[in-house]
Design a protein around this motif. Structure first.
Motif, PDB file in Angstrom:
ATOM      1  N   THR A 207       0.834  -1.211   0.000  1.00  0.00           N
ATOM      2  CA  THR A 207       0.000   0.000   0.000  1.00  0.00           C
ATOM      3  C   THR A 207       0.859   1.248   0.000  1.00  0.00           C
ATOM      4  N   ILE A 208       1.854   1.297   0.869  1.00  0.00           N
ATOM      5  CA  ILE A 208       2.734   2.472   0.940  1.00  0.00           C
ATOM      6  C   ILE A 208       3.496   2.642  -0.366  1.00  0.00           C
ATOM      7  N   ARG A 209       3.992   1.546  -0.921  1.00  0.00           N
ATOM      8  CA  ARG A 209       4.775   1.603  -2.157  1.00  0.00           C
ATOM      9  C   ARG A 209       3.925   2.019  -3.363  1.00  0.00           C
ATOM     10  N   GLU A 210       2.649   1.634  -3.373  1.00  0.00           N
ATOM     11  CA  GLU A 210       1.828   1.842  -4.565  1.00  0.00           C
ATOM     12  C   GLU A 210       0.711   2.872  -4.392  1.00  0.00           C
ATOM     13  N   SER A 211       0.717   3.626  -3.315  1.00  0.00           N
ATOM     14  CA  SER A 211      -0.294   4.665  -3.118  1.00  0.00           C
ATOM     15  C   SER A 211      -0.094   5.772  -4.154  1.00  0.00           C
ATOM     16  N   MET A 212      -1.084   5.978  -4.985  1.00  0.00           N
ATOM     17  CA  MET A 212      -0.964   6.958  -6.073  1.00  0.00           C
ATOM     18  C   MET A 212      -0.733   8.371  -5.560  1.00  0.00           C
ATOM     19  N   VAL A 213      -1.413   8.745  -4.496  1.00  0.00           N
ATOM     20  CA  VAL A 213      -1.250  10.098  -3.973  1.00  0.00           C
ATOM     21  C   VAL A 213       0.147  10.263  -3.388  1.00  0.00           C
ATOM     22  N   LEU A 214       0.598   9.311  -2.566  1.00  0.00           N
ATOM     23  CA  LEU A 214       1.951   9.420  -2.006  1.00  0.00           C
ATOM     24  C   LEU A 214       3.001   9.468  -3.106  1.00  0.00           C
ATOM     25  N   ASN A 215       2.779   8.729  -4.180  1.00  0.00           N
ATOM     26  CA  ASN A 215       3.730   8.722  -5.292  1.00  0.00           C
ATOM     27  C   ASN A 215       3.700  10.014  -6.106  1.00  0.00           C
ATOM     28  N   SER A 216       2.713  10.862  -5.870  1.00  0.00           N
ATOM     29  CA  SER A 216       2.528  12.060  -6.691  1.00  0.00           C
ATOM     30  C   SER A 216       2.887  13.365  -5.996  1.00  0.00           C
ATOM     31  N   ILE A 217       3.200  13.304  -4.717  1.00  0.00           N
ATOM     32  CA  ILE A 217       3.461  14.540  -3.975  1.00  0.00           C
ATOM     33  C   ILE A 217       4.942  14.662  -3.641  1.00  0.00           C
ATOM     34  N   LYS A 218       5.379  15.919  -3.456  1.00  0.00           N
ATOM     35  CA  LYS A 218       6.767  16.137  -3.043  1.00  0.00           C
ATOM     36  C   LYS A 218       6.872  16.457  -1.556  1.00  0.00           C
ATOM     37  N   THR A 219       5.765  16.462  -0.867  1.00  0.00           N
ATOM     38  CA  THR A 219       5.737  16.674   0.574  1.00  0.00           C
ATOM     39  C   THR A 219       6.456  15.527   1.277  1.00  0.00           C
ATOM     40  N   GLU A 220       7.292  15.863   2.257  1.00  0.00           N
ATOM     41  CA  GLU A 220       7.922  14.824   3.069  1.00  0.00           C
ATOM     42  C   GLU A 220       6.827  14.038   3.778  1.00  0.00           C
ATOM     43  N   THR A 221       6.875  12.713   3.677  1.00  0.00           N
ATOM     44  CA  THR A 221       5.860  11.878   4.316  1.00  0.00           C
ATOM     45  C   THR A 221       6.505  10.936   5.323  1.00  0.00           C
ATOM     46  N   ASN A 222       5.864  10.822   6.447  1.00  0.00           N
ATOM     47  CA  ASN A 222       6.256   9.870   7.486  1.00  0.00           C
ATOM     48  C   ASN A 222       5.040   9.003   7.765  1.00  0.00           C
ATOM     49  N   VAL A 223       5.109   7.750   7.312  1.00  0.00           N
ATOM     50  CA  VAL A 223       3.978   6.833   7.461  1.00  0.00           C
ATOM     51  C   VAL A 223       4.301   5.825   8.553  1.00  0.00           C
ATOM     52  N   HIS A 224       3.385   5.710   9.498  1.00  0.00           N
ATOM     53  CA  HIS A 224       3.520   4.753  10.593  1.00  0.00           C
ATOM     54  C   HIS A 224       2.274   3.863  10.597  1.00  0.00           C
ATOM     55  N   PHE A 225       2.476   2.578  10.388  1.00  0.00           N
ATOM     56  CA  PHE A 225       1.385   1.606  10.437  1.00  0.00           C
ATOM     57  C   PHE A 225       1.499   0.821  11.732  1.00  0.00           C
ATOM     58  N   GLU A 226       0.361   0.601  12.380  1.00  0.00           N
ATOM     59  CA  GLU A 226       0.320  -0.222  13.579  1.00  0.00           C
ATOM     60  C   GLU A 226      -0.759  -1.273  13.407  1.00  0.00           C
ATOM     61  N   ILE A 227      -0.389  -2.501  13.640  1.00  0.00           N
ATOM     62  CA  ILE A 227      -1.357  -3.595  13.604  1.00  0.00           C
ATOM     63  C   ILE A 227      -1.760  -3.895  15.043  1.00  0.00           C
ATOM     64  N   ILE A 228      -3.042  -3.877  15.281  1.00  0.00           N
ATOM     65  CA  ILE A 228      -3.573  -4.117  16.620  1.00  0.00           C
ATOM     66  C   ILE A 228      -4.346  -5.431  16.567  1.00  0.00           C
ATOM     67  N   GLN A 229      -3.804  -6.416  17.299  1.00  0.00           N
ATOM     68  CA  GLN A 229      -4.414  -7.757  17.302  1.00  0.00           C
ATOM     69  C   GLN A 229      -5.531  -7.768  18.262  1.00  0.00           C
TER      70      GLN A 229
END
Length: 145
Positions: A123-145
Motif C-alpha cells: 500500500t505504501i509503495r503503490e499509493s498513487m497520492v503518495l507517489n505524486s506529492i513532493k511533501t515529506e511523508t512519514n507513514v507509521h502503520f500499527e497492527i492491533i491484534q
C-alpha cells in the motif's frame, strides 16, 4: 484489470471574499462539500480547506488502496483508521508549501498479521497520492491484534 490513464473531475464555484465559503463537488456524486479559506489564512473556516483536502486525499488514498489489496487477498480486518497531520511552512525561497505530513494508520484485528504486513508495505509503495506529492511523508502503520 485497471485501465490507465484514468480521469477524475471536480468542480468548484465561489463568490468573492475570504469569509464567504463555497461548494466543491465531483462528477461521480451529487453531494457538494463545503469549502472555506482556513482560519490560519484569515478565513472563517468551518468547512473543508484546500489543506484539509490535501491531507484527506493522502489518508483516503492509503485507506482505499489498502482496502482494495485486502479484498483481493482475502484479508479480513475489523477496521482501518488513518490520522494525518499536515505541516504548512515556507520553503528555502520563502514560498508557502505543504512541507511535511505525518500519517498514522491503525489496522485492527487482521485475520493474518503476516499478510497484513505485506499488504501494508505494498500500500505504501503503490499509493498513487503518495507517489505524486513532493511533501515529506512519514507513514507509521500499527497492527492491533
Amino acid at each position: 484489470m485497471l485501465n490507465f490513464p484514468m480521469k477524475f473531475s471536480v468542480k468548484s464555484a465561489a463568490q468573492p471574499g475570504i469569509h464567504v465559503n463555497w461548494q466543491t463537488s465531483t462528477i461521480s456524486t451529487d453531494q457538494a462539500l463545503p469549502s472555506a479559506v482556513p482560519v490560519q489564512f484569515g478565513g472563517l473556516g468551518r468547512a473543508f480547506s484546500p489543506e484539509d483536502f490535501y491531507a484527506l486525499s493522502i489518508s483516503n488514498c492509503l485507506i482505499g488502496t489498502f482496502k482494495v489489496y485486502a479484498e483481493k487477498s482475502s484479508l479480513q480486518f475489523e477496521e482501518i483508521t488513518c490520522d494525518c497531520t499536515l505541516d504548512v511552512d515556507r520553503n528555502e525561497q520563502g514560498v508557502p508549501w505543504m512541507s511535511k505530513v505525518d500519517i498514522n494508520v491503525q489496522l485492527y484485528h487482521p485475520s493474518s498479521k503476516e499478510k497484513a504486513e505485506a499488504l501494508i508495505k505494498k500500500t505504501i509503495r503503490e499509493s498513487m497520492v503518495l507517489n505524486s506529492i513532493k511533501t515529506e511523508t512519514n507513514v507509521h502503520f500499527e497492527i492491533i491484534q
